[in-house]
Design an enzyme around this catalytic site. Structure first.
Site, PDB file in Angstrom:
ATOM      1  N   SER A 161     -15.980   0.506  -2.685  1.00  0.00           N
ATOM      2  CA  SER A 161     -15.162   0.822  -1.442  1.00  0.00           C
ATOM      3  C   SER A 161     -15.424   0.149  -0.420  1.00  0.00           C
ATOM      4  O   SER A 161     -15.186  -1.144  -0.366  1.00  0.00           O
ATOM      5  CB  SER A 161     -15.722   2.421  -1.339  1.00  0.00           C
ATOM      6  N   THR A 162     -16.230   0.618   0.622  1.00  0.00           N
ATOM      7  CA  THR A 162     -16.289   0.017   1.721  1.00  0.00           C
ATOM      8  C   THR A 162     -17.115  -1.349   1.559  1.00  0.00           C
ATOM      9  O   THR A 162     -18.099  -1.392   1.132  1.00  0.00           O
ATOM     10  CB  THR A 162     -17.038   0.816   2.804  1.00  0.00           C
ATOM     11  N   HIS A 187     -11.479   1.431  -3.544  1.00  0.00           N
ATOM     12  CA  HIS A 187     -10.746   2.365  -2.381  1.00  0.00           C
ATOM     13  C   HIS A 187      -9.821   1.516  -1.526  1.00  0.00           C
ATOM     14  O   HIS A 187     -10.556   0.651  -0.774  1.00  0.00           O
ATOM     15  CB  HIS A 187     -11.606   3.151  -1.780  1.00  0.00           C
ATOM     16  N   MET A 279     -19.166   3.722   1.117  1.00  0.00           N
ATOM     17  CA  MET A 279     -19.614   5.011   1.530  1.00  0.00           C
ATOM     18  C   MET A 279     -19.450   6.279   0.636  1.00  0.00           C
ATOM     19  O   MET A 279     -18.514   6.155  -0.221  1.00  0.00           O
ATOM     20  CB  MET A 279     -19.338   5.401   3.150  1.00  0.00           C
ATOM     21  N   ASP A 282     -18.303   8.698  -4.653  1.00  0.00           N
ATOM     22  CA  ASP A 282     -17.531   8.315  -5.660  1.00  0.00           C
ATOM     23  C   ASP A 282     -17.974   7.399  -6.621  1.00  0.00           C
ATOM     24  O   ASP A 282     -18.533   6.303  -6.288  1.00  0.00           O
ATOM     25  CB  ASP A 282     -16.163   8.048  -5.179  1.00  0.00           C
TER      26      ASP A 282
END
Length: 345
Positions: A161-162, A187, A279, A282
């Site tokens: 993700s991030t 993401h 972050m 998930d």
């Protein structure tokens, strides 16, 4: 909790208003200033020392991309890019993430104005915790030379993700053309994922593309969740295939890493699962399930993660065999999927 101080940089007064309205509705955030171009932004950064910057990709004068590159070299800080999801805008957004932006969020379409930037407050608060380091031109991972790699029929699942775009680039850059089959859930807004896959495919040795429903997993092919209304999963059986699954968001995400990992539980002993920077949580639950059923589960370590959220939660849940620095992820996954090696977990 300390209030996150944000500077908005965008040449559109309408977009600045929407951003300001959305962030000022959240008590965790203080909008400390605005700028309409790079020159104003430099002055306001010096004057205000914000914690997070929102930055328009396309601005008159010095573009947001060029300003970001300068900022990451001279005064690194968490930056959330604001971009249209047009073909040109999405390509620029992926370039921004590669240059060190923490997140990128799409500009709302006209019919979406009432719910514009709904996810932004959480992204801003997460970005404020990001590990942002100085970027030096040309400082990239050294490609791995793999001689006589022989795939052992293990498949690799990656969630990120991030900070994931830059991290995935560093992993893909070190994979050979005959790497194991890899599925990735990153993401990202649907409008950016196609540009992401195209960029990766043009730069690195494996074939890198968006996943297609019912397409067989194959050696040398990396498939990325296309997002939108669908999650990415994998079928069971001797010849696993991609599954694109309609469904609600899971934990606020679609595509969801948990969905990807949990779909592979029937074939867990044939899976290497990797959870990278991001972050939230998930993927932690799904990784723990895979770990209990016999998968090798690796998580990116704190020092090399932009945000050590998803890997941390999986580690704390007991779902991780070992923590791995970013520059070791590609060698680790290759060692685990090479039939000449026997991994000591």
């Amino acid at each position: 909790m300390k209030t996150v101080r944000v500077l908005i940089v965008d040449d559109s007064s309408t977009i600045r208003h929407l951003l300001r309205f959305r962030m000022r509705s959240d008590p965790r955030i203080e909008v400390v200033g605005e700028a309409s171009n790079a020159d104003e932004a430099r002055q306001e950064i010096t004057r205000l020392s914000p914690d997070v910057l929102t930055l328009d990709v396309e601005m008159p004068g010095q573009s947001g991309l060029d300003f970001l590159k300068e900022l990451m070299r001279t005064r690194p800080m968490p930056v959330i890019m604001i971009s249209s999801e047009t073909r040109k805008g999405s390509a620029a957004a992926i370039e921004a993430l590669s240059r060190g932006a923490v997140e990128c969020i799409g500009k709302p379409r006209r019919e979406e104005a009432g719910n514009a930037f709904a996810a932004l407050p959480d992204l801003v608060c997460g970005a404020a915790t990001a590990n942002v380091t100085r970027r030096l031109d040309g400082a990239r991972s050294t490609p791995v030379v793999v001689s006589d790699y022989k795939w052992n029929n293990q498949i690799v699942l990656i969630g990120s993700s991030t900070g994931g775009v830059d991290a995935l680039e560093q992993v893909f850059a070190r994979l050979p053309e005959n790497c194991p089959p890899i599925l990735v859930t990153q993401h990202m807004p649907e409008g950016f994922l196609s540009s992401f896959a195209q960029r990766m495919n043009s730069r690195f040795a494996p074939t890198i593309c968006l996943a297609e429903h019912d397409r067989p997993l194959a050696q040398g092919v990396v498939m990325i969740a296309p997002g939108g209304a669908r999650h990415l999963g994998v079928s069971s059986g001797l010849r696993p295939r991609c599954l694109l699954l309609q469904g609600d968001k899971v934990g606020g995400h679609r595509p969801s890493v948990d969905i990807l990992f949990e779909s592979a539980s029937p074939i867990a002993e044939r899976v290497v699962a990797i959870l990278m920077t991001g972050m939230g949580a998930d993927g932690a639950r799904g990784m723990t399930t895979l770990h209990k059923r016999g998968s090798l589960c690796l998580a990116q370590d704190e020092a090399s993660s932009v945000v050590w959220g998803m890997p941390r939660v999986a580690w704390e849940m007991g779902g991780v065999d070992r923590l791995v620095p970013l520059d070791s992820i590609a060698p680790e996954l290759l060692a685990a999927t090479d039939r000449r090696n026997r991994q000591d977990r």
